[in-house]
Enzyme design. Structure first.
Site, mmCIF file in Angstrom:
data_model
loop_
_atom_site.group_PDB
_atom_site.id
_atom_site.type_symbol
_atom_site.label_atom_id
_atom_site.label_comp_id
_atom_site.label_asym_id
_atom_site.label_seq_id
_atom_site.Cartn_x
_atom_site.Cartn_y
_atom_site.Cartn_z
ATOM 1 N N GLU A 49 -35.349 -17.638 -46.039
ATOM 2 C CA GLU A 49 -36.724 -17.884 -45.605
ATOM 3 C C GLU A 49 -37.408 -18.723 -46.672
ATOM 4 O OE1 GLU A 49 -38.711 -14.175 -44.982
ATOM 5 O OE2 GLU A 49 -37.766 -13.817 -43.039
ATOM 6 N N ASP A 60 -50.145 -11.705 -47.941
ATOM 7 C CA ASP A 60 -49.313 -11.678 -49.138
ATOM 8 C C ASP A 60 -50.010 -11.010 -50.314
ATOM 9 O OD1 ASP A 60 -46.928 -13.027 -48.233
ATOM 10 O OD2 ASP A 60 -48.184 -14.801 -48.033
#
Length: 267
Positions: A49, A60
């Site tokens: 990824e 995040d």
């Protein structure tokens, strides 16, 4: 059959689960990312990824936020990431997923981006803030280009959401193991295995689990229930401490250990 489907099929034949590794494209620069991807594959990563850096990465935690900041500071752009993937395709056929937020794709243009990503050799898109009910335009674009579009499930996803993701997703389904933002955790949730087994029973696509997995032991524990394990923040932390050849060496050693953990959990 896509590269992702092929990879999961070959792993299944061998009785193995997938190790999926996440790094931010362009941290600290794209030339380093190119070397890192090749090292991750060499060390045992089954899928890669690549995070698309974004100035407001709401899902995040601090580790990946800082990584995104470093990538943006080095001038990383979406077109430059696609050029990176094109270069990588001259050297490797490892499945590559671009993971990020919808804003940069919207600014690029969904149809044009899907076409350009497919031409570059990207295998799938995972758009963190784009649920299935809002993804019709991008889904049409990815379908027409042969790209997989991967959706998220969480511990709070109900039956209708699971069914929607199962219907519209392709490649694999990404199960977020904890609520909250990304980041390494000290332990896997007690009920994770039972929940993953339950969700997996409603899916035909492989189910991979990410968020918070930071050790080979945790990777093995998750691999016992899931089809694959994603490790991100624990890898990205190495970019804060190391650079150059030492960075590659440290990442390679850690990924090799993670792969051994996943293999143990696969048995």
């Amino acid at each position: 059959m896509s590269r992702i489907s092929d990879r999961f099929a070959s792993l299944k034949e061998r009785g193995e689960k997938a190790l999926v590794t996440f790094v931010t494209a362009g941290d600290p620069d794209l030339a380093t990312t190119e070397k890192v991807v090749l090292e991750l594959e060499r060390a045992g990563a089954d899928l890669i990824e690549l995070g698309v850096p974004f100035s407001d990465p709401m899902a995040d935690g601090p580790t990946i936020q800082l990584s995104s900041d470093r990538a943006l500071a080095s001038g990383t752009t979406l077109p430059a990431i696609l050029e990176l993937v094109s270069r990588l395709r001259e050297k490797t056929q490892v499945p590559i997923v671009l993971m990020g937020y919808f804003n940069p794709i919207f600014a690029y243009g969904s149809e044009r981006f899907a076409f350009d990503a497919a031409q570059a050799g990207v295998d799938a898109l995972l758009v963190v803030d784009l649920p299935p009910e809002e993804a019709a335009e991008l889904k049409g674009a990815t379908d027409s280009c042969g790209l997989d579009l991967i959706f998220l499930l969480t511990p709070t996803s109900d039956g209708s959401r699971i069914a929607s993701v199962a219907r519209q997703g392709s490649g694999f389904i990404y199960y977020v193991s904890v609520t909250g933002v990304t980041g390494a955790r000290s332990a896997v949730a007690d009920d994770l295995a039972a929940r993953v087994t339950e969700v997996r029973g409603a899916l035909e696509l492989p189910l991979v689990v990410g968020f918070g997995i930071s050790t080979p032991e945790q990777a093995g524990e998750v691999a016992r229930a899931a089809d694959g394990v994603v490790v991100g923040s624990a890898l990205v932390k190495y970019f804060e401490k190391y650079q150059g050849a030492e960075l590659l060496e440290q990442l390679g050693g850690f990924v090799s250990a993670l792969k051994q953990g996943v293999l143990k959990g696969s048995r």
